[in-house]
Design a protein around this motif. Structure first.
Motif, PDB file in Angstrom:
ATOM      1  N   ASP A   1       0.833  -1.198   0.000  1.00 22.17           N
ATOM      2  CA  ASP A   1       0.000   0.000   0.000  1.00 22.17           C
ATOM      3  C   ASP A   1       0.870   1.251   0.000  1.00 22.17           C
ATOM      4  OD1 ASP A   1      -2.324  -1.503   0.081  1.00 22.17           O
ATOM      5  OD2 ASP A   1      -2.425  -1.489   2.275  1.00 22.17           O
ATOM      6  N   ALA A   2       0.320   2.322  -0.539  1.00 18.84           N
ATOM      7  CA  ALA A   2       0.999   3.612  -0.455  1.00 18.84           C
ATOM      8  C   ALA A   2       0.898   4.174   0.955  1.00 18.84           C
ATOM      9  CB  ALA A   2       0.401   4.587  -1.465  1.00 18.84           C
TER      10      ALA A   2
ATOM     11  N   LEU B   1      -6.588  16.407   3.266  1.00 22.87           N
ATOM     12  CA  LEU B   1      -5.573  16.750   2.278  1.00 22.87           C
ATOM     13  C   LEU B   1      -5.696  18.220   1.903  1.00 22.87           C
ATOM     14  CD1 LEU B   1      -5.917  13.645  -0.085  1.00 22.87           C
ATOM     15  CD2 LEU B   1      -4.604  13.858   2.038  1.00 22.87           C
ATOM     16  N   VAL B   2      -4.544  18.917   1.864  1.00 25.54           N
ATOM     17  CA  VAL B   2      -4.536  20.348   1.569  1.00 25.54           C
ATOM     18  C   VAL B   2      -3.395  20.666   0.598  1.00 25.54           C
ATOM     19  CG1 VAL B   2      -4.421  22.681   2.552  1.00 25.54           C
ATOM     20  CG2 VAL B   2      -5.456  20.825   3.879  1.00 25.54           C
ATOM     21  N   GLY B   3      -3.641  21.639  -0.271  1.00 25.63           N
ATOM     22  CA  GLY B   3      -2.596  22.116  -1.168  1.00 25.63           C
ATOM     23  C   GLY B   3      -2.283  21.139  -2.279  1.00 25.63           C
ATOM     24  N   ASP B   4      -0.992  20.961  -2.555  1.00 16.86           N
ATOM     25  CA  ASP B   4      -0.531  20.085  -3.640  1.00 16.86           C
ATOM     26  C   ASP B   4      -0.272  18.654  -3.164  1.00 16.86           C
ATOM     27  OD1 ASP B   4      -0.563  21.999  -5.724  1.00 16.86           O
ATOM     28  OD2 ASP B   4       1.281  22.888  -4.921  1.00 16.86           O
ATOM     29  N   THR B   5      -0.891  18.260  -2.096  1.00 26.20           N
ATOM     30  CA  THR B   5      -0.759  16.880  -1.628  1.00 26.20           C
ATOM     31  C   THR B   5      -1.281  15.909  -2.689  1.00 26.20           C
ATOM     32  OG1 THR B   5      -0.984  17.491   0.694  1.00 26.20           O
ATOM     33  CG2 THR B   5      -1.540  15.226   0.119  1.00 26.20           C
ATOM     34  N   LYS B   6      -0.542  14.816  -2.873  1.00 18.33           N
ATOM     35  CA  LYS B   6      -0.986  13.801  -3.827  1.00 18.33           C
ATOM     36  C   LYS B   6      -0.579  12.424  -3.317  1.00 18.33           C
ATOM     37  CE  LYS B   6      -1.043  12.521  -8.726  1.00 18.33           C
ATOM     38  NZ  LYS B   6      -0.581  12.862 -10.095  1.00 18.33           N
ATOM     39  N   ILE B   7      -1.569  11.532  -3.199  1.00 17.59           N
ATOM     40  CA  ILE B   7      -1.328  10.163  -2.732  1.00 17.59           C
ATOM     41  C   ILE B   7      -1.678   9.209  -3.865  1.00 17.59           C
ATOM     42  CG2 ILE B   7      -1.924   8.409  -1.034  1.00 17.59           C
ATOM     43  CD1 ILE B   7      -2.612  10.652   0.914  1.00 17.59           C
ATOM     44  N   THR B   8      -0.664   8.487  -4.352  1.00 17.20           N
ATOM     45  CA  THR B   8      -0.833   7.587  -5.488  1.00 17.20           C
ATOM     46  C   THR B   8      -0.579   6.157  -5.044  1.00 17.20           C
ATOM     47  OG1 THR B   8      -0.077   9.320  -7.000  1.00 17.20           O
ATOM     48  CG2 THR B   8      -0.105   7.064  -7.833  1.00 17.20           C
ATOM     49  N   GLY B   9      -1.586   5.305  -5.203  1.00 16.21           N
ATOM     50  CA  GLY B   9      -1.491   3.911  -4.804  1.00 16.21           C
ATOM     51  C   GLY B   9      -2.643   3.531  -3.895  1.00 16.21           C
TER      52      GLY B   9
ATOM     53  N   GLY C   1       7.576  16.708   2.497  1.00 20.92           N
ATOM     54  CA  GLY C   1       8.316  16.284   1.326  1.00 20.92           C
ATOM     55  C   GLY C   1       7.621  15.155   0.593  1.00 20.92           C
ATOM     56  N   SER C   2       8.412  14.243   0.009  1.00 18.73           N
ATOM     57  CA  SER C   2       7.872  13.155  -0.805  1.00 18.73           C
ATOM     58  C   SER C   2       8.353  11.810  -0.290  1.00 18.73           C
ATOM     59  CB  SER C   2       8.304  13.320  -2.266  1.00 18.73           C
ATOM     60  OG  SER C   2       7.848  14.549  -2.800  1.00 18.73           O
ATOM     61  N   VAL C   3       7.456  10.830  -0.327  1.00 11.93           N
ATOM     62  CA  VAL C   3       7.806   9.436  -0.020  1.00 11.93           C
ATOM     63  C   VAL C   3       7.463   8.605  -1.243  1.00 11.93           C
ATOM     64  CG1 VAL C   3       7.366   7.431   1.424  1.00 11.93           C
ATOM     65  CG2 VAL C   3       7.384   9.717   2.449  1.00 11.93           C
ATOM     66  N   TYR C   4       8.485   8.037  -1.853  1.00 12.88           N
ATOM     67  CA  TYR C   4       8.293   7.118  -2.967  1.00 12.88           C
ATOM     68  C   TYR C   4       8.344   5.703  -2.395  1.00 12.88           C
ATOM     69  CZ  TYR C   4       9.261  11.207  -5.875  1.00 12.88           C
ATOM     70  OH  TYR C   4       9.225  12.453  -6.466  1.00 12.88           O
ATOM     71  N   GLY C   5       7.180   5.240  -1.969  1.00 16.39           N
ATOM     72  CA  GLY C   5       7.096   3.945  -1.317  1.00 16.39           C
ATOM     73  C   GLY C   5       5.880   3.893  -0.424  1.00 16.39           C
ATOM     74  N   SER C   6       6.050   3.380   0.805  1.00 14.55           N
ATOM     75  CA  SER C   6       4.926   3.176   1.717  1.00 14.55           C
ATOM     76  C   SER C   6       5.078   3.999   2.988  1.00 14.55           C
ATOM     77  CB  SER C   6       4.818   1.688   2.095  1.00 14.55           C
ATOM     78  OG  SER C   6       4.553   0.897   0.957  1.00 14.55           O
ATOM     79  N   VAL C   7       3.941   4.482   3.480  1.00 12.58           N
ATOM     80  CA  VAL C   7       3.898   5.217   4.748  1.00 12.58           C
ATOM     81  C   VAL C   7       2.937   4.503   5.690  1.00 12.58           C
ATOM     82  CG1 VAL C   7       3.249   7.363   5.896  1.00 12.58           C
ATOM     83  CG2 VAL C   7       4.436   7.432   3.685  1.00 12.58           C
ATOM     84  N   TYR C   8       3.416   4.229   6.920  1.00  9.59           N
ATOM     85  CA  TYR C   8       2.579   3.692   7.993  1.00  9.59           C
ATOM     86  C   TYR C   8       2.577   4.743   9.096  1.00  9.59           C
ATOM     87  CZ  TYR C   8       3.745  -0.686   5.584  1.00  9.59           C
ATOM     88  OH  TYR C   8       3.937  -1.667   4.640  1.00  9.59           O
ATOM     89  N   ALA C   9       1.411   5.261   9.432  1.00 11.28           N
ATOM     90  CA  ALA C   9       1.372   6.353  10.407  1.00 11.28           C
ATOM     91  C   ALA C   9       0.162   6.236  11.327  1.00 11.28           C
ATOM     92  CB  ALA C   9       1.343   7.700   9.687  1.00 11.28           C
ATOM     93  N   SER C  10       0.360   6.615  12.590  1.00 11.07           N
ATOM     94  CA  SER C  10      -0.769   6.694  13.514  1.00 11.07           C
ATOM     95  C   SER C  10      -1.572   7.956  13.262  1.00 11.07           C
ATOM     96  CB  SER C  10      -0.269   6.669  14.961  1.00 11.07           C
ATOM     97  OG  SER C  10       0.246   5.409  15.296  1.00 11.07           O
TER      98      SER C  10
ATOM     99  N   ILE D   1       2.942  11.087  -1.586  1.00  9.28           N
ATOM    100  CA  ILE D   1       3.204   9.659  -1.382  1.00  9.28           C
ATOM    101  C   ILE D   1       2.894   8.958  -2.702  1.00  9.28           C
ATOM    102  CG2 ILE D   1       2.678   7.582  -0.063  1.00  9.28           C
ATOM    103  CD1 ILE D   1       1.576   9.394   2.151  1.00  9.28           C
ATOM    104  N   ASN D   2       3.866   8.253  -3.249  1.00  9.49           N
ATOM    105  CA  ASN D   2       3.676   7.559  -4.525  1.00  9.49           C
ATOM    106  C   ASN D   2       4.369   6.205  -4.464  1.00  9.49           C
ATOM    107  OD1 ASN D   2       3.522   6.649  -7.171  1.00  9.49           O
ATOM    108  ND2 ASN D   2       3.818   8.693  -8.055  1.00  9.49           N
TER     109      ASN D   2
END
Length: 417
Positions: A120-121, A133-141, A362-371, A391-392
Motif C-alpha cells: 500500500d501507499a 488533504l490540503v494544497g498540492d498533496t498527492k497520494i498515489t497507490g 516532502g515526498s515518499v516514494y514507497g509506503s507510509v505507515y502512520a498513527s 506519497i507515490n
C-alpha cells in the motif's frame, strides 16, 4: 639362414624413439586425466554456486531460525552439504549460505529485507478522524484509511488542488498499525545485546580506515562519551556505540555500518549507506544523501512527561535524499507535536513508519505507515492533515526490500562481502 648385425647406434635410436613415444603417451593420458579432474572440479564448484542460490531462494519462502545453522539438501549428490545461517543486522536480516560439494566450497552473504509487490501507499491508523488533504498533496497507490475516510481541507485560504482525493483503491484500516517482526531485536541491539564472544574491539580515531568482512567477527567501538566521526572510512561488519551522542561529518565515508546512541546528528551533505539506531533524537541536516539500504530508527520505551522540555524525534531537513527505512516507534507521544518531520524538497525512497505524529512536507516514494499526520502553519496545528506532501508507491522499485511487515517475502537487499 644369415643373421644380419644391427648397429648399436640404430638400437639406441629405436630406444630413444620408444622412450619419446612412451613420454608422449603418458603425457597424453595425464592431460586427459587432468582435464577430467578440472571438469569434475568445475562441475562441483558450479553445483556449489547453484546450491547457494537455491539456499537464498529457500530463505525467501521459508522461515529459518536465527543463529542456528540449518543444513539443506538441494540436489541428489551425496557429496553436497549446504548450510544456511540467519542473523540480524539492524532492521535487516543477514543470511550466509555455504555449500560444499566434495572439496569445492562456495559462500555468499546477503542483507535480507521484506519484499512486498502488492504494498500500500499509505496505512493510516483508525483514530476516529478523517484524513485531510490540503494544497498540492498527492497520494498515489492503494491506501488503508480510517472509517471516516478522506476529505479535502483548507489552511489559511489554501484548499486541496487535486482532481481526486486518492489515486488508488481504498480499504479500511484498524486501530493499530501493522506490526514489525523484528522490533524486539532492534530494542535489544540498542541495549547492547550484540555483545558476545564473537565481537572484537578496535580503536577509532580521526583518519582511520577500516574494512571488516561479514565473514569475520563484528568489530565494535564503544565510548561512554560523545563520538565525532570525521575523516574516517568505515565499511562492513562494524558497530559504533556511544552512551551520549554520535556526530557524522561530511568528511566521513560509512558503508553498511551501524551507529547506536541516544542522539545521532548527521551533518550537512553527508553521503553514505549506513543504519542509525537512537533512543532520543535523530537529526539529518540539509543536503544529505543516504544510499540504499540505509535506515534511520528511533526506538524508545520511555513514556514522556506531561510537559517535557524536548521530545524524542526524527527531523530530516530540506534537500535530503534517503533510500531505505525511516522508523519512529515510541510508547507515548504528544497529540500536538510532530515526532517525525520530513521537510520540503526531501525525498524518502522506501518506507516510513511512525506510530506517533508524522509531519510530511516532502515526498515518499514507497509506503507510509502512520498513527496520525500533523501540520503546523502560522502558529496553528492541524491534526491528521497533510499539506503539500506526496506519497507515490508506484515510484518504488520492485526490487526494494525493507521492513519485515506482515506476509512480506524475504529477499536480498544487498550482497555483502
Amino acid at each position: 639362414m644369415f643373421l644380419k648385425k644391427v648397429k648399436a647406434g640404430a638400437l639406441q635410436y629405436v630406444l630413444v624413439i620408444s622412450v619419446l613415444i612412451a613420454i608422449i603417451v603418458f603425457a597424453f593420458i595425464a592431460l586427459i586425466y587432468l582435464q577430467r579432474r578440472v571438469q569434475l572440479k568445475n562441475s562441483f564448484y558450479k553445483e556449489a554456486i547453484e546450491n547457494v542460490q537455491f539456499g537464498f531462494d529457500f530463505i525467501s519462502q521459508n522461515d529459518v531460525p536465527y543463529n542456528t545453522p540449518q543444513e539443506q539438501q538441494f540436489s541428489n549428490n551425496e557429496l553436497e552439504k549446504t548450510t544456511l545461517l540467519k542473523d540480524h543486522w539492524g532492521v535487516f536480516n543477514k543470511v550466509t549460505v555455504t555449500s560444499t560439494v566434495k572439496n569445492e566450497n562456495f559462500q555468499k552473504t546477503g542483507l535480507i529485507g521484506g519484499n512486498n509487490i502488492k504494498r500500500d501507499a499509505l496505512y493510516l491508523k483508525d483514530n476516529n478522524q478523517p484524513l485531510v488533504l490540503v494544497g498540492d498533496t498527492k497520494i498515489t497507490g492503494d491506501v488503508a484509511l480510517p472509517e471516516r475516510g478522506v476529505k479535502g481541507g483548507n489552511i489559511s485560504g489554501t484548499s486541496y488542488y487535486g482532481k481526486q482525493l486518492i489515486f488508488g483503491n481504498q480499504k479500511l484500516s484498524s486501530a493499530t498499525l501493522p506490526s514489525i517482526d523484528n522490533l524486539e531485536y532492534i530494542k535489544g541491539l540498542i541495549q547492547k545485546r550484540y555483545l558476545n564472544d564473537e565481537v572484537i574491539s578496535f580503536e577509532l580515531e580521526e583518519g582511520v580506515q577500516k574494512r571488516q568482512s561479514f565473514s569475520q567477527p563484528t568489530a565494535v567501538f564503544q565510548e561512554s562519551e560523545s563520538i565525532y566521526l570525521r575523516n574516517v572510512q568505515l565499511q562492513g561488519n562494524i558497530i559504533i556505540h556511544s552512551n551520549k551522542s554520535i556526530v557524522v561529518d561530511a568528511t566521513s565515508l560509512l558503508e553498511d555500518v551501524i551507529l547506536i546512541a541516544p542522539v545521532v546528528k548527521i551533518k550537512r551533505n553527508v553521503i553514505g549507506s549506513f543504519q542509525v539506531l537512537a533512543t532520543k533524537k535523530i537529526e539529518v541536516a540539509r543536503g544529505c544523501k543516504l544510499k540504499y539500504p540505509s535506515a534511520l530508527v528511533l526506538f524508545s520505551n520511555e513514556k514522556l512527561e506531561i510537559n517535557p522540555p524536548e521530545e524524542n524525534s526524527i527531523a530530516i531537513n530540506e534537500n535530503c535524499d534517503i533510500k531505505g527505512v525511516v522508523l519512529f516507534h515510541q510508547e507515548k507521544g504528544s497529540n500536538y507535536k510532530s515526532q517525525l518531520v520530513i521537510s520540503k524538497n526531501t525525498t524518502i525512497t522506501g518506507e516510513v513508519y511512525c506510530n506517533q505524529n508524522l509531519e510530511l512536507l516532502g515526498s515518499v516514494y514507497g509506503s507510509v505507515y502512520a498513527s496520525s499526520f500533523i501540520t503546523k502553519h502560522f502558529g496553528s496545528v492541524y491534526i491528521n492533515t497533510v499539506f503539500n506532501g506526496v506519497i507515490n508507491v508506484n515510484k518504488l522499485p520492485e526490487q526494494y526490500c525493507g521492513l519485515q511487515i506482515g506476509n512480506s517475502t524475504q529477499k536480498v537487499a544487498k550482497w555483502l562481502y
